[in-house]
Motif scaffolding. Structure first.
Motif, PDB file in Angstrom:
ATOM      1  N   ARG A 157       1.197  -1.017  -0.260  1.00 33.05           N
ATOM      2  CA  ARG A 157      -0.053  -0.221  -0.140  1.00 33.05           C
ATOM      3  C   ARG A 157       1.227   1.036   0.168  1.00 33.05           C
ATOM      4  O   ARG A 157       1.551   1.393   0.923  1.00 33.05           O
ATOM      5  N   ASN A 214       1.007   5.258   0.245  1.00 33.34           N
ATOM      6  CA  ASN A 214      -0.448   6.424   0.909  1.00 33.34           C
ATOM      7  C   ASN A 214       1.203   7.599   0.588  1.00 33.34           C
ATOM      8  O   ASN A 214       1.768   7.572   0.357  1.00 33.34           O
ATOM      9  N   TYR A 237       0.699  11.296   0.343  1.00 36.19           N
ATOM     10  CA  TYR A 237      -0.137  12.341   1.513  1.00 36.19           C
ATOM     11  C   TYR A 237      -0.237  14.176   1.411  1.00 36.19           C
ATOM     12  O   TYR A 237       1.182  14.648   1.654  1.00 36.19           O
ATOM     13  N   LEU A 268      -4.588   9.845   7.593  1.00 35.99           N
ATOM     14  CA  LEU A 268      -4.905   7.930   8.268  1.00 35.99           C
ATOM     15  C   LEU A 268      -4.819   7.727   9.577  1.00 35.99           C
ATOM     16  O   LEU A 268      -4.453   7.812  10.309  1.00 35.99           O
ATOM     17  N   HIS A 312      -5.072   3.466  13.645  1.00 32.13           N
ATOM     18  CA  HIS A 312      -5.454   1.927  13.267  1.00 32.13           C
ATOM     19  C   HIS A 312      -4.307   0.818  14.312  1.00 32.13           C
ATOM     20  O   HIS A 312      -3.231   1.455  14.363  1.00 32.13           O
ATOM     21  N   ASP A 326      -2.538  -2.492  12.713  1.00 32.38           N
ATOM     22  CA  ASP A 326      -2.057  -3.745  11.018  1.00 32.38           C
ATOM     23  C   ASP A 326      -3.111  -4.471  10.925  1.00 32.38           C
ATOM     24  O   ASP A 326      -2.731  -5.453  12.147  1.00 32.38           O
ATOM     25  N   LEU A 352       7.712  -0.802   6.413  1.00 33.18           N
ATOM     26  CA  LEU A 352       6.959   0.812   5.989  1.00 33.18           C
ATOM     27  C   LEU A 352       8.232   0.981   6.202  1.00 33.18           C
ATOM     28  O   LEU A 352       9.290   1.145   6.520  1.00 33.18           O
ATOM     29  N   LEU A 379       4.207   9.548  11.073  1.00 36.48           N
ATOM     30  CA  LEU A 379       3.807   8.322  11.768  1.00 36.48           C
ATOM     31  C   LEU A 379       3.717   8.777  13.727  1.00 36.48           C
ATOM     32  O   LEU A 379       4.605   9.088  14.388  1.00 36.48           O
ATOM     33  N   MET A 405       6.533  -3.341  11.720  1.00 37.17           N
ATOM     34  CA  MET A 405       5.299  -2.926  12.865  1.00 37.17           C
ATOM     35  C   MET A 405       4.967  -5.210  12.596  1.00 37.17           C
ATOM     36  O   MET A 405       4.059  -5.186  12.000  1.00 37.17           O
ATOM     37  N   HIS A 451      -1.603   2.624  15.060  1.00 34.95           N
ATOM     38  CA  HIS A 451      -0.526   3.921  15.338  1.00 34.95           C
ATOM     39  C   HIS A 451      -1.733   4.870  14.070  1.00 34.95           C
ATOM     40  O   HIS A 451      -2.936   4.232  13.736  1.00 34.95           O
ATOM     41  N   VAL A 472      -1.506   8.634  11.667  1.00 30.57           N
ATOM     42  CA  VAL A 472      -0.439   9.434  10.500  1.00 30.57           C
ATOM     43  C   VAL A 472      -0.899  10.531  10.582  1.00 30.57           C
ATOM     44  O   VAL A 472      -2.206  11.254  10.090  1.00 30.57           O
ATOM     45  N   SER A 518       4.807   7.177   1.252  1.00 28.80           N
ATOM     46  CA  SER A 518       4.991   6.471   2.344  1.00 28.80           C
ATOM     47  C   SER A 518       4.798   4.901   1.562  1.00 28.80           C
ATOM     48  O   SER A 518       3.790   4.272   1.040  1.00 28.80           O
ATOM     49  N   ALA A 563       3.631   0.602   3.238  1.00 28.96           N
ATOM     50  CA  ALA A 563       3.886  -0.388   3.307  1.00 28.96           C
ATOM     51  C   ALA A 563       3.708  -1.553   2.797  1.00 28.96           C
ATOM     52  O   ALA A 563       2.326  -1.593   2.303  1.00 28.96           O
ATOM     53  N   PHE A 568       2.666  -5.415   3.502  1.00 23.96           N
ATOM     54  CA  PHE A 568       1.989  -6.069   4.721  1.00 23.96           C
ATOM     55  C   PHE A 568       2.125  -7.695   4.046  1.00 23.96           C
ATOM     56  O   PHE A 568       2.467  -8.391   3.177  1.00 23.96           O
TER      57      PHE A 568
HETATM   58  C1  OGA Z   1      -0.753   1.646   7.111  1.00 24.43           C
HETATM   59  C2  OGA Z   1       0.180   2.630   7.300  1.00 24.43           C
HETATM   60  C3  OGA Z   1       1.542   4.425   8.033  1.00 24.43           C
HETATM   61  C4  OGA Z   1       2.447   5.397   6.812  1.00 24.43           C
HETATM   62  O1  OGA Z   1      -0.335   1.983   5.258  1.00 24.43           O
HETATM   63  O2  OGA Z   1      -1.202   1.139   7.376  1.00 24.43           O
HETATM   64  O3  OGA Z   1       0.038   2.561   8.836  1.00 24.43           O
HETATM   65  O4  OGA Z   1       3.715   6.524   7.338  1.00 24.43           O
HETATM   66  N1  OGA Z   1       0.799   3.676   6.785  1.00 24.43           N
HETATM   67  O5  OGA Z   1       1.992   5.578   5.870  1.00 24.43           O
END
Ligand code: OGA
Ligand code: NI
Length: 359
Positions: free
Chosen positions: A211, A213, A215, A227, A230, A232, A239, A248, A269, A287, A289, A299, A301, A303
């Motif tokens: 994923r 991200n 921002y 974000l 949550h 994960d 990450l 973060l 994480m 965590h 954001v 970023s 991530a 998983f």
């Molecule tokens: C996520 C997450 C944190 C970040 O994608 O689950 O927690 O710093 N990302 O982007």
């Protein structure tokens, strides 16, 4: 195909339109907003765990054990650590960040070709849950399946920038190796066979997804989040944080602590499935954001999750009369329905899985 409950708005487009105030749909309730002190983020200056992984790859038994103990402490007390000397090429990390920054800087209509749907999440997205009227986060993302190879569909990965698919494949490969090393270390520390967690997650059928991200700049970062809070839901997350801004925050003993990324580090994480499997010896990290008014950020991530139809439950070796099973078992498919409906909501899902927790 199930679709989103409302017309999807790209946060990046909102941000670039130059609006001075964020729309109501992004305004968080008071209790969820970040606390800014004197214009900067509250940072309690606690020692955030940083683990040098160099000796995990070497063969000095004493240094190996020392590293294992550091990982152990971090996973038990924090559910997270910053890893340095993790074996992933720094140059590749830089390229991965750059290629995705370039992707998000493409014209909107190019990105829209990858617009995702809540059925698989694969592609370009701007929200998680499917509840109409939900309060949204100040971010867009790109989600793709990396492992197993049978779920990998490169035609769903961006065709532009031209090196994107290659960089993702290369980056995924290096991070997956790191994941295997970490799962072995965690299994050993928990007193399980080295391969335990990997096998329980399905071995070669373990799932991995990425994923990315984005921002965007936010005119009112004090009212929203990049974000929401949550943990994960899966196994572990590796990450690659944004390089320029500390965004973060992790929750420790109720407080939100800002992570100032160590240069070239990767953040590891613990996810909910490992908390379950370890019978709560390890904790998944909650965590979130923080949004930023001055700089946008990217970023990545990655998983690592159990094969989605395997039942994950506390390892029998970790269940005893003194320490009964804390959780029911369930498949990852069943587990993640909650997040896919409601979007991020702290650790509520895991709490509900406790034998005597709220059902
Ligand atoms: C996520 C997450 C944190 C970040 O994608 O689950 O927690 O710093 N990302 O982007
Ligand atoms: Ni997360």
């Amino acid at each position: 195909m199930m679709s989103w409950p409302e017309q999807v708005v790209r946060v990046q487009s909102l941000s670039e339109s130059g609006i001075p105030a964020i729309p109501n749909q992004y305004i968080k309730p008071l209790t969820e907003r970040p606390v800014f002190e004197l214009g900067s983020l509250s940072d309690r200056r606690v020692d955030i765990p940083v683990v040098d992984l160099r000796n995990l790859f070497g063969n000095d038994p004493i240094l190996h054990l020392d590293t294992l103990i550091r990982i152990s402490t971090a996973c038990r007390h924090w559910g997270f650590f910053q890893a340095v000397n993790h074996g992933v090429s720094h140059e590749l990390m830089r390229r991965a960040r750059l290629v995705w920054r370039d992707f998000f800087n493409l014209p909107l209509q190019v990105k829209q070709e990858y617009a995702n749907a809540p059925t698989t999440y694969e592609g370009y997205g701007s929200r998680l849950g499917v509840e109409k009227g939900a309060i949204l986060d100040w971010s867009d993302y790109f989600f793709l399946h990396y492992l197993p190879v049978s779920l990998r569909n490169q035609s769903k990965w961006p065709e532009q920038p031209s090196s994107c698919r290659e960089v993702v494949a290369e980056y995924g490969c290096e991070v997956a190796k790191l994941c295997t090393t970490l799962l072995k270390a965690m299994s050993t520390d928990l007193g399980l066979k080295e391969e335990y967690i990997e096998n329980a997650f399905g071995g070669d059928n373990m799932e991995a997804s990425l994923r990315v991200n984005f921002y965007p700049k936010c005119p009112q970062p004090e009212l929203t989040l990049g974000l929401s809070s949550h943990s994960d839901p899966g196994g572990i997350t590796i990450l690659l944080p944004d390089r320029d801004v500390a965004r973060l925050q992790v929750r420790k003993d109720g407080d939100w602590i800002t992570v100032n990324p160590v240069p070239d580090s990767l953040i590891v994480m613990v996810g909910d499935q490992i908390q379950v499997m370890s019978n709560a010896i390890y904790t998944s990290v909650e965590h979130r954001v923080i949004a930023n008014s001055a700089k946008d950020g990217v970023s990545l991530a990655m998983f690592f999750n159990p094969k989605s139809d395997l039942v994950i439950k506390p390892a029998e070796e970790l269940v005893s009369e003194e320490r009964p099973a804390v959780y029911d078992g369930m498949t990852f498919d069943q587990y993640r329905v909650h997040m896919r409906m409601k979007g991020p909501c702290g650790k509520a899902r895991l709490e509900s899985l406790k034998f005597n927790g709220p059902k």
